[in-house]
Design an enzyme around this catalytic site. Structure first.
Site, mmCIF file in Angstrom:
data_model
loop_
_atom_site.group_PDB
_atom_site.id
_atom_site.type_symbol
_atom_site.label_atom_id
_atom_site.label_comp_id
_atom_site.label_asym_id
_atom_site.label_seq_id
_atom_site.Cartn_x
_atom_site.Cartn_y
_atom_site.Cartn_z
ATOM 1 N N PHE A 2 0.874 -1.180 0.000
ATOM 2 C CA PHE A 2 0.000 0.000 0.000
ATOM 3 C C PHE A 2 0.907 1.225 0.000
ATOM 4 O O PHE A 2 1.769 1.346 0.873
ATOM 5 C CB PHE A 2 -0.841 -0.060 1.278
ATOM 6 C CG PHE A 2 -1.776 1.083 1.527
ATOM 7 C CD1 PHE A 2 -2.975 1.189 0.839
ATOM 8 C CD2 PHE A 2 -1.481 2.032 2.503
ATOM 9 C CE1 PHE A 2 -3.866 2.230 1.114
ATOM 10 C CE2 PHE A 2 -2.359 3.077 2.774
ATOM 11 C CZ PHE A 2 -3.558 3.174 2.083
ATOM 12 N N ALA A 3 0.741 2.102 -0.987
ATOM 13 C CA ALA A 3 1.651 3.239 -1.119
ATOM 14 C C ALA A 3 0.847 4.543 -1.115
ATOM 15 O O ALA A 3 0.329 4.972 -2.150
ATOM 16 C CB ALA A 3 2.473 3.106 -2.400
ATOM 17 N N LEU A 4 0.737 5.126 0.078
ATOM 18 C CA LEU A 4 0.027 6.397 0.250
ATOM 19 C C LEU A 4 1.028 7.499 0.599
ATOM 20 O O LEU A 4 1.105 8.522 -0.074
ATOM 21 C CB LEU A 4 -1.028 6.247 1.366
ATOM 22 C CG LEU A 4 -1.768 7.502 1.801
ATOM 23 C CD1 LEU A 4 -2.644 8.034 0.664
ATOM 24 C CD2 LEU A 4 -2.647 7.238 3.041
ATOM 25 N N TRP A 8 7.896 4.829 2.941
ATOM 26 C CA TRP A 8 7.445 3.979 4.052
ATOM 27 C C TRP A 8 6.557 2.844 3.573
ATOM 28 O O TRP A 8 5.557 2.510 4.221
ATOM 29 C CB TRP A 8 6.708 4.817 5.117
ATOM 30 C CG TRP A 8 7.428 6.043 5.514
ATOM 31 C CD1 TRP A 8 7.044 7.329 5.300
ATOM 32 C CD2 TRP A 8 8.690 6.116 6.196
ATOM 33 N NE1 TRP A 8 7.981 8.203 5.793
ATOM 34 C CE2 TRP A 8 9.012 7.484 6.357
ATOM 35 C CE3 TRP A 8 9.597 5.164 6.675
ATOM 36 C CZ2 TRP A 8 10.168 7.915 6.972
ATOM 37 C CZ3 TRP A 8 10.759 5.607 7.287
ATOM 38 C CH2 TRP A 8 11.026 6.959 7.432
ATOM 39 N N ARG A 46 -6.042 -0.357 10.496
ATOM 40 C CA ARG A 46 -5.717 -0.008 11.891
ATOM 41 C C ARG A 46 -6.126 -1.126 12.851
ATOM 42 O O ARG A 46 -5.510 -1.280 13.904
ATOM 43 C CB ARG A 46 -6.354 1.345 12.239
ATOM 44 C CG ARG A 46 -5.624 2.481 11.537
ATOM 45 C CD ARG A 46 -6.325 3.826 11.561
ATOM 46 N NE ARG A 46 -5.544 4.784 10.760
ATOM 47 C CZ ARG A 46 -6.010 5.944 10.310
ATOM 48 N NH1 ARG A 46 -7.250 6.312 10.563
ATOM 49 N NH2 ARG A 46 -5.230 6.746 9.598
ATOM 50 N N GLU A 79 0.376 3.728 9.927
ATOM 51 C CA GLU A 79 -1.081 3.698 9.698
ATOM 52 C C GLU A 79 -1.791 4.765 10.542
ATOM 53 O O GLU A 79 -2.915 4.566 11.027
ATOM 54 C CB GLU A 79 -1.658 2.290 9.887
ATOM 55 C CG GLU A 79 -1.054 1.318 8.875
ATOM 56 C CD GLU A 79 -1.920 0.179 8.445
ATOM 57 O OE1 GLU A 79 -3.126 0.195 8.719
ATOM 58 O OE2 GLU A 79 -1.377 -0.736 7.795
ATOM 59 N N GLY A 80 -1.108 5.890 10.696
ATOM 60 C CA GLY A 80 -1.632 7.025 11.453
ATOM 61 C C GLY A 80 -1.038 7.057 12.851
ATOM 62 O O GLY A 80 -1.185 6.102 13.608
ATOM 63 N N THR A 81 -0.361 8.157 13.174
ATOM 64 C CA THR A 81 0.255 8.295 14.499
ATOM 65 C C THR A 81 -0.824 8.315 15.591
ATOM 66 O O THR A 81 -2.019 8.501 15.305
ATOM 67 C CB THR A 81 1.031 9.621 14.587
ATOM 68 O OG1 THR A 81 0.078 10.685 14.384
ATOM 69 C CG2 THR A 81 2.143 9.716 13.543
ATOM 70 N N SER A 82 -0.382 8.193 16.833
ATOM 71 C CA SER A 82 -1.348 8.274 17.946
ATOM 72 C C SER A 82 -2.054 9.633 17.930
ATOM 73 O O SER A 82 -3.240 9.723 18.277
ATOM 74 C CB SER A 82 -0.626 8.080 19.277
ATOM 75 O OG SER A 82 -0.108 6.770 19.342
HETATM 76 N N1 CAA Z 1 -13.829 6.984 5.801
HETATM 77 C C1 CAA Z 1 -14.416 7.536 4.724
HETATM 78 N N2 CAA Z 1 -14.112 8.767 4.260
HETATM 79 C C2 CAA Z 1 -13.174 9.466 4.941
HETATM 80 C C3 CAA Z 1 -12.512 8.948 6.081
HETATM 81 C C4 CAA Z 1 -12.878 7.648 6.500
HETATM 82 N N3 CAA Z 1 -12.296 7.063 7.561
HETATM 83 N N4 CAA Z 1 -11.623 9.851 6.516
HETATM 84 C C5 CAA Z 1 -11.734 10.925 5.697
HETATM 85 N N5 CAA Z 1 -12.667 10.684 4.740
HETATM 86 C C6 CAA Z 1 -13.124 11.583 3.677
HETATM 87 C C7 CAA Z 1 -13.771 12.832 4.248
HETATM 88 O O1 CAA Z 1 -15.138 12.628 4.532
HETATM 89 C C8 CAA Z 1 -13.561 13.816 3.115
HETATM 90 O O2 CAA Z 1 -14.505 13.544 2.113
HETATM 91 P P1 CAA Z 1 -15.309 14.729 1.334
HETATM 92 O O3 CAA Z 1 -14.379 15.182 0.263
HETATM 93 O O4 CAA Z 1 -16.516 14.066 0.800
HETATM 94 O O5 CAA Z 1 -15.603 15.795 2.335
HETATM 95 C C9 CAA Z 1 -12.208 13.427 2.549
HETATM 96 O O6 CAA Z 1 -11.993 12.053 2.948
HETATM 97 C C10 CAA Z 1 -11.073 14.252 3.095
HETATM 98 O O7 CAA Z 1 -11.092 14.062 4.494
HETATM 99 P P2 CAA Z 1 -10.548 15.141 5.524
HETATM 100 O O8 CAA Z 1 -11.032 16.509 5.146
HETATM 101 O O9 CAA Z 1 -10.861 14.643 6.896
HETATM 102 O O10 CAA Z 1 -8.981 15.029 5.205
HETATM 103 P P3 CAA Z 1 -7.753 15.631 5.964
HETATM 104 O O11 CAA Z 1 -6.788 16.120 4.952
HETATM 105 O O12 CAA Z 1 -8.205 16.586 7.040
HETATM 106 O O13 CAA Z 1 -7.055 14.312 6.608
HETATM 107 C C11 CAA Z 1 -6.590 12.667 8.283
HETATM 108 C C12 CAA Z 1 -7.631 13.505 7.526
HETATM 109 C C13 CAA Z 1 -7.434 11.837 9.229
HETATM 110 C C14 CAA Z 1 -5.610 13.518 9.038
HETATM 111 C C15 CAA Z 1 -5.859 11.762 7.251
HETATM 112 O O14 CAA Z 1 -4.990 12.498 6.424
HETATM 113 C C16 CAA Z 1 -5.051 10.655 7.925
HETATM 114 O O15 CAA Z 1 -5.606 9.627 8.323
HETATM 115 N N6 CAA Z 1 -3.712 10.844 8.040
HETATM 116 C C17 CAA Z 1 -2.834 9.739 8.465
HETATM 117 C C18 CAA Z 1 -2.371 8.997 7.235
HETATM 118 C C19 CAA Z 1 -2.011 7.577 7.531
HETATM 119 O O16 CAA Z 1 -2.630 6.884 8.339
HETATM 120 N N7 CAA Z 1 -1.002 7.094 6.804
HETATM 121 C C20 CAA Z 1 -0.581 5.735 6.944
HETATM 122 C C21 CAA Z 1 0.013 5.272 5.641
HETATM 123 S S1 CAA Z 1 0.152 3.527 5.445
HETATM 124 C C22 CAA Z 1 1.470 3.056 6.436
HETATM 125 O O17 CAA Z 1 1.551 3.444 7.542
HETATM 126 C C23 CAA Z 1 2.538 2.165 5.919
HETATM 127 C C24 CAA Z 1 2.282 0.746 5.950
HETATM 128 O O18 CAA Z 1 2.437 0.098 4.920
HETATM 129 C C25 CAA Z 1 1.963 0.039 7.227
#
Ligand code: CAA
Length: 386
Positions: free
Chosen positions: A126-128, A159, A249, A369-372
Site C-alpha cells: 500500500f503506497a500512500l 514507508w 488499523r 497507519e496514522g500516528t497516535s
Molecule cells: N472513511 C471515509 N471517508 C473518509 C474517512 C474515513 N475514515 N476519513 C476521511 N474521509 C473523507 C472525508 O469525509 C472527506 O470527504 P469529502 O471530500 O466528501 O468531504 C475526505 O476524505 C477528506 O477528508 P478530511 O477533510 O478529513 O482530510 P484531511 O486532509 O483533514 O485528513 C486525516 C484527515 C485523518 C488527518 C488523514 O490524512 C489521515 O488519516 N492521516 C494519516 C495517514 C495515515 O494513516 N497514513 C498511513 C500510511 S500507510 C502506512 O503506515 C505504511 C504501511 O504500509 C503500514
C-alpha cells in the site's frame, strides 16, 4: 494462551491453533537472526499462502477463505506474539491492497490481481505516504497524467511495507491538474506492478524495529500504467485509502496486542525464575503490580479490538472504534514493553533476551497507519459528526 473475553467459535480456535503452531515451527526459531540481519524470508509468503492466511477475508469465489474480521485478527495476534515483522506483512496484505481490490476493483482486476493474492502467489503493498506527505496524506504530490490508453505517473512513495517483495501495490496519485487542484478529491488509486516501465525500488530504511519487514521508497519515473489499472472512480483514491485504513488499523492493533502479550508472558516467566533478596521477584508487590497492570491493559485492548471487529462485520460505522483500538493497543504495547524491560533489569537491555526486540518493535505501532496524534484527531472529529 491469550485470554479472549470474546467467546471464540471452534473454527476460530482451530485457526488460532494453526497460526500458533505455524509461528512456533516456521518463524520463532529464526526471528532473532532475521531481526539482527534485517532479513525478509521470501519462502514465508508461499507457506502463509498455503495455509490460506493471505486471503483470510477474501470470499471463496476469489480463492480466499472468506473468514470474518475477528478470526483474521485472532490469527494475526498469534503470529505477532512471535514475530511482529511477519505480522505487519500479513496485516498490510490482508487489510489494505486485497480489500481495496475486493471492494472497488473491476471483475478483471479481481481475476488478475485479487485471486493470485488470495492464493498467496503474489504479495500486496500500500503506497500512500510520501517523503513530504505523512500525517497530511492528502498533500501527496505523485502526479498521474492521462496519455491515450495509459496514465503516466511521476513521484516518490515512502514507508512502503513489504516494498521490496511486493508484486501488487495500490498507489495513490494526483489525477487533478495544477490549475484545478481538488484537494483530497483530486487523488486516485492505481494497481501497480513492478514490471511497469519506470518503476524503481528505492532506499530500504535501516529501522529501529520490525527489521525483518522491508520498508522502502518507490520511485515512479514516467511510469506508464495501463488505463484499466485505475481502481474504482477517478478522484476517489483518498477516500478509498481512508476507508481501508479503518480496516488496516485493526490489523495494527492486533499486531500491537501480540507484542504486549509477548511482553507479559516473558515478564511473568522471568519473574518466577529470577531470584533477588532470597526469593523469586514475582513475590514482590512492585513486580506483581507491573504484571497486573500489563495483563489488565492487554485484556482491555483485546476486548476493544474484538468489539470493533464484530462491529465492522455487522456493517456498522467503525472509523472511531478502529482509531481507538489502534491507539489503545499501540500505547499498551509501548508501555508494556517498557515495563517488561524494567522487570528484566539489565537483562532486558541486552539482545540476548527477547524483550529488547519487543520494545523496538512496539514503537512503530504508535506511528504507522496514522500516528497516535492522528488517531486522537479522528476520534475527536467523530465525536462531533454524530
Ligand atoms: N472513511 C471515509 N471517508 C473518509 C474517512 C474515513 N475514515 N476519513 C476521511 N474521509 C473523507 C472525508 O469525509 C472527506 O470527504 P469529502 O471530500 O466528501 O468531504 C475526505 O476524505 C477528506 O477528508 P478530511 O477533510 O478529513 O482530510 P484531511 O486532509 O483533514 O485528513 C486525516 C484527515 C485523518 C488527518 C488523514 O490524512 C489521515 O488519516 N492521516 C494519516 C495517514 C495515515 O494513516 N497514513 C498511513 C500510511 S500507510 C502506512 O503506515 C505504511 C504501511 O504500509 C503500514
Amino acid at each position: 494462551m491469550a485470554w479472549a473475553l470474546t467467546p471464540l467459535t471452534e473454527e476460530q480456535r482451530e485457526i488460532q491453533r494453526t497460526a500458533r503452531e505455524f509461528a512456533l515451527a516456521e518463524i520463532a526459531p529464526h526471528s532473532a537472526d532475521w531481526d539482527r540481519d534485517a532479513y525478509f524470508e521470501p519462502s514465508l509468503v508461499g507457506k502463509l499462502g498455503a495455509l490460506g492466511f493471505l486471503g483470510m477475508m477474501i470470499p471463496e469465489q476469489y480463492d480466499g477463505l472468506g473468514l470474518d474480521t475477528l478470526t483474521y485478527l485472532v490469527a494475526l495476534e498469534e503470529i505477532a506474539i512471535l514475530d511482529a515483522s511477519v505480522a505487519v506483512m500479513l496485516s498490510v496484505h490482508n487489510s489494505l491492497p486485497t480489500q481495496m481490490i475486493l471492494r472497488w476493483g473491476s471483475e478483471k482486476q479481481k481475476e488478475c490481481f485479487l485471486k493470485p493474492m488470495a492464493r498467496g502467489e503474489r504479495l500486496g503493498a500500500f503506497a500512500l505516504s510520501e517523503p513530504e506527505a505523512g500525517s497530511d496524506a492528502a498533500s501527496l504530490r505523485t502526479q498521474a497524467v492521462r496519455d491515450g490508453d495509459h496514465w503516466v505517473l511521476n513521484g516518490t512513495k515512502a514507508w512502503v511495507s513489504s516494498g521490496t517483495k511486493s508484486d501488487i501495490i495500490i498507489a495513490m496519485a494526483r489525477t487533478d491538474t495544477p490549475d484545478d487542484r481538488r484537494g483530497a478529491r483530486g487523488i486516485s488509486a492505481f494497481v501497480i506492478t513492478p514490471d511497469l516501465p519506470g518503476f524503481h525500488v528505492g532506499k530500504k530504511e535501516d529501522k529501529m524495529g520490525l527489521r525483518a519487514s522491508p520498508t522502502v521508497q518507490l520511485h515512479f519515473s514516467d511510469m506508464r500504467v495501463p488505463a484499466d489499472r485505475l481502481l474504482g472512480q477517478i478522484g476517489s483514491g483518498f477516500i478509498y485509502a481512508m476507508q481501508s485504513l479503518d480496516n488496516g488499523r485493526l490489523g495494527i492493533a492486533a499486531q500491537a496486542i501480540g507484542i504486549a502479550e509477548a511482553a507479559l508472558r516473558h515478564s511473568a516467566a522471568y519473574a518466577a525464575e529470577r531470584k533477588q533478596f532470597g526469593k523469586p521477584i514475582k513475590e514482590f508487590q512492585a513486580i506483581q503490580f507491573k504484571l497486573a497492570d500489563i495483563a489488565m491493559r492487554v485484556s482491555a485492548s483485546r476486548a476493544l479490538l474484538h468489539m470493533s471487529a464484530t462491529a465492522k462485520d455487522r456493517g456498522e460505522h467503525m472509523t472511531q472504534f478502529s482509531a481507538m483500538a489502534k491507539l489503545q493497543a499501540s500505547e499498551t504495547a509501548m508501555w508494556a514493553t517498557t515495563q517488561a524491560i524494567q522487570i528484566f533489569g539489565g537483562y532486558g537491555y541486552v539482545k540476548e533476551y527477547p524483550v529488547e526486540r519487543l520494545f523496538r518493535d512496539a514503537k512503530v505501532t504508535e506511528i504507522y497507519e496514522g500516528t497516535s496524534e492522528i488517531q486522537r484527531i479522528v476520534i475527536a472529529r467523530e465525536l462531533y459528526s454524530r
